[in-house]
Design an enzyme around this catalytic site. Sequence first.
Site, mmCIF file in Angstrom:
data_model
loop_
_atom_site.group_PDB
_atom_site.id
_atom_site.type_symbol
_atom_site.label_atom_id
_atom_site.label_comp_id
_atom_site.label_asym_id
_atom_site.label_seq_id
_atom_site.Cartn_x
_atom_site.Cartn_y
_atom_site.Cartn_z
ATOM 1 C CB ILE A 5 -26.359 65.265 66.695
ATOM 2 C CG1 ILE A 5 -27.036 65.224 65.319
ATOM 3 C CG2 ILE A 5 -24.998 65.937 66.635
ATOM 4 C CD1 ILE A 5 -27.412 66.579 64.760
ATOM 5 C CB CYS A 66 -15.859 63.680 64.349
ATOM 6 S SG CYS A 66 -14.624 63.043 65.483
ATOM 7 C CB SER A 67 -19.298 64.393 60.628
ATOM 8 O OG SER A 67 -19.542 63.371 61.469
ATOM 9 C CG ASP A 68 -20.984 68.413 59.563
ATOM 10 O OD1 ASP A 68 -20.705 68.272 58.360
ATOM 11 O OD2 ASP A 68 -22.097 68.134 60.046
ATOM 12 N N GLY A 69 -17.032 68.479 62.093
ATOM 13 C CA GLY A 69 -15.930 69.061 62.849
ATOM 14 C C GLY A 69 -16.315 69.978 63.985
ATOM 15 C CD1 TRP A 70 -21.091 71.286 64.533
ATOM 16 C CD2 TRP A 70 -20.223 72.210 62.715
ATOM 17 N NE1 TRP A 70 -22.008 71.146 63.545
ATOM 18 C CE2 TRP A 70 -21.508 71.711 62.401
ATOM 19 C CE3 TRP A 70 -19.483 72.843 61.717
ATOM 20 C CZ2 TRP A 70 -22.059 71.822 61.136
ATOM 21 C CZ3 TRP A 70 -20.050 72.947 60.460
ATOM 22 C CH2 TRP A 70 -21.319 72.448 60.181
ATOM 23 C CG ASP A 71 -21.868 68.584 66.726
ATOM 24 O OD1 ASP A 71 -22.090 69.598 67.416
ATOM 25 O OD2 ASP A 71 -22.542 68.295 65.726
ATOM 26 N NE ARG A 72 -19.626 62.636 65.740
ATOM 27 C CZ ARG A 72 -20.029 61.854 64.774
ATOM 28 N NH1 ARG A 72 -20.164 60.566 64.974
ATOM 29 N NH2 ARG A 72 -20.287 62.339 63.586
#
Length: 140
Positions: A5, A66-72
């Site tokens: 981000i 992807c990482s936290d799951g709510w962006d990419r």
Amino acid sequence: EIHNIHVIRESLRKLKESVYPLTDDARWLSNVDSSHWLENIKWLLSGAVRIADKLESGKTSVVVHCSDGWDRTAQLTSLSMLMLDSYYRTIKGFEVLIEKEWISFGHRFEMRVGHGNENHADADRSPIFLQFIDCVWQMT
């Protein structure tokens, strides 16, 4: 590589600088290029194509996280679904897609977009949804 981000926020900042408040016509293309905005769009679309290809041609299952799951994650799954299913390319289908892949999975719209928030320098702000919309535009 699909960037985080912070990189995407910086990319949009540079893109904005290339057109606002003044546009330097002589350097406009090089300024847009140096923002890496379109390169980041390319990486997202390439990732979505890989997912869609695995699902359609390879007839395999795919786990996207992807990482936290709510962006990419939301970007990639939504774009691949748009590629694979024409229903999501209708107005109603697009609404369902946003509800299913973004809202239900907890994308932090308020935190990422920051509308109504006085802290414009917040490190959690990032144009993730705008980037997704740009990818959708590029696909049309």
